[in-house]
Design an enzyme around this catalytic site. Structure first.
Site, short mmCIF file in Angstrom:
data_model
loop_
_atom_site.label_atom_id
_atom_site.label_comp_id
_atom_site.label_asym_id
_atom_site.label_seq_id
_atom_site.Cartn_x
_atom_site.Cartn_y
_atom_site.Cartn_z
N CYS A 1 5.89 -5.37 6.22
CA CYS A 1 5.36 -6.73 6.17
C CYS A 1 6.42 -7.74 5.74
CB CYS A 1 4.12 -6.77 5.29
SG CYS A 1 3.02 -8.13 5.75
N HIS B 1 0.53 -2.63 7.23
CA HIS B 1 0.63 -2.01 5.92
C HIS B 1 0.23 -0.54 5.95
CE1 HIS B 1 1.56 -5.43 3.29
NE2 HIS B 1 1.04 -6.12 4.29
N GLU C 1 1.20 1.74 4.01
CA GLU C 1 1.13 2.31 2.66
C GLU C 1 -0.30 2.36 2.12
OE1 GLU C 1 1.85 -0.82 3.19
OE2 GLU C 1 0.64 -1.90 1.71
#
Ligand SMILES: N[C@@H](CCC(=O)NCCCC(=O)O)C(=O)O
Length: 250
Positions: free
Chosen positions: A111, A219, A221
């Site tokens: 990002c 994202h 993660e």
């Protein structure tokens, strides 16, 4: 021995003082999906030595943040409305990105991280992309429930033959989206690897990189333990860090 990756921190202000902060989702994904430990790097406008840091780690994970890369770093018009900014984070991340690439240290940029990667290599960013014709709203929904904000809600199309296709496959992959800026002019050394249906650049790789070097606008993660594509990307990053760590021990 578990590899160690560096994660540059943000500057955050709360409890009446200044903190160097990384959201726990990045540390958790690194540990649970990539099986690596994280070393948080303080955000300093001066005083960090990127090579001294990189001498001690096996990868670089550049995280997301609600702050934006300062427009002066890519010749953009400086408007306070394009903030908040974090010059200490910029001054920490960009040199680390450049030196990690020079040294072949595995890099995963997420990002804000893909935006820093693009700027570090000479590209530019567009701001408030949702205001552009045909671009949909990629912004953080800013709900109280972070699972809602990070919900999987758009497709990206991964290019055949791209680096990231080695890990996620080519074609449509569902991802989340929490950004109001994006790559405008792609840096010369970057290869666009995935696009959203509205044309927004969603993933890049570094052309002729010495090692793993990928940036994504979404994202992975956040759902790295549950979502297949998210986990696959972190597993690939972890494998690259382990390979690099083994090469360092020879
Ligand atoms: N600020 C940039 C990058 C967006 C980004 O990294 N989003 C992460 C959201 C973090 C949070 O708000 O919890 C942009 O807006 O394009």
């Amino acid at each position: 021995m578990k590899p160690i990756i560096a994660i540059p921190a943000d500057i955050r202000q709360f409890d009446g003082t200044t903190w160097h902060a990384v959201q726990t989702q990045y540390v958790r994904a690194a540990l649970k999906a990539a099986d690596v430990m994280s070393l948080l790097i303080p955000a300093l406008e001066e005083g960090n030595d990127p090579d001294a840091i990189l001498d001690r780690v096996d990868g670089l994970l550049v995280s997301g943040s609600a702050t934006n890369v300062h427009p002066s770093l890519y010749g953009g018009e400086v408007r306070e409305s394009d903030g908040p900014f974090d010059p200490a984070r910029d001054a920490t991340s960009l040199p680390l990105i450049r030196r990690a690439l020079d040294r072949g240290i595995p890099l995963l940029a997420i990002c804000r991280g893909i935006q820093e990667l693009n700027v570090a290599l000479g590209g530019t960013l567009a701001t408030e992309i949702q205001d552009q014709p045909g671009i949909w709203d990629h912004r953080n929904p800013l709900q109280a429930d972070r699972d809602v904000n990070y919900a999987i809600r758009q497709d990206v199309v991964i290019a055949e033959g791209s680096c990231i296709a080695r890990y996620l496959g080519a074609g449509r992959v569902p991802v989340n989206s929490l950004h109001r800026q994006a790559i405008s002019k792609t840096a010369p050394r970057l290869q666009v690897e995935a696009l959203a249906d509205d044309g927004t650049v969603e993933a890049v790789s570094v052309i002729d990189a010495k090692g793993f070097a990928i940036g994504v606008q979404w994202h992975p993660e956040y759902w790295a333990e549950k979502d297949g594509p998210s986990r696959a990307l972190f597993e690939a990053f972890g494998t690259a860090a382990r390979t690099y760590a083994a090469s360092r021990q020879r």
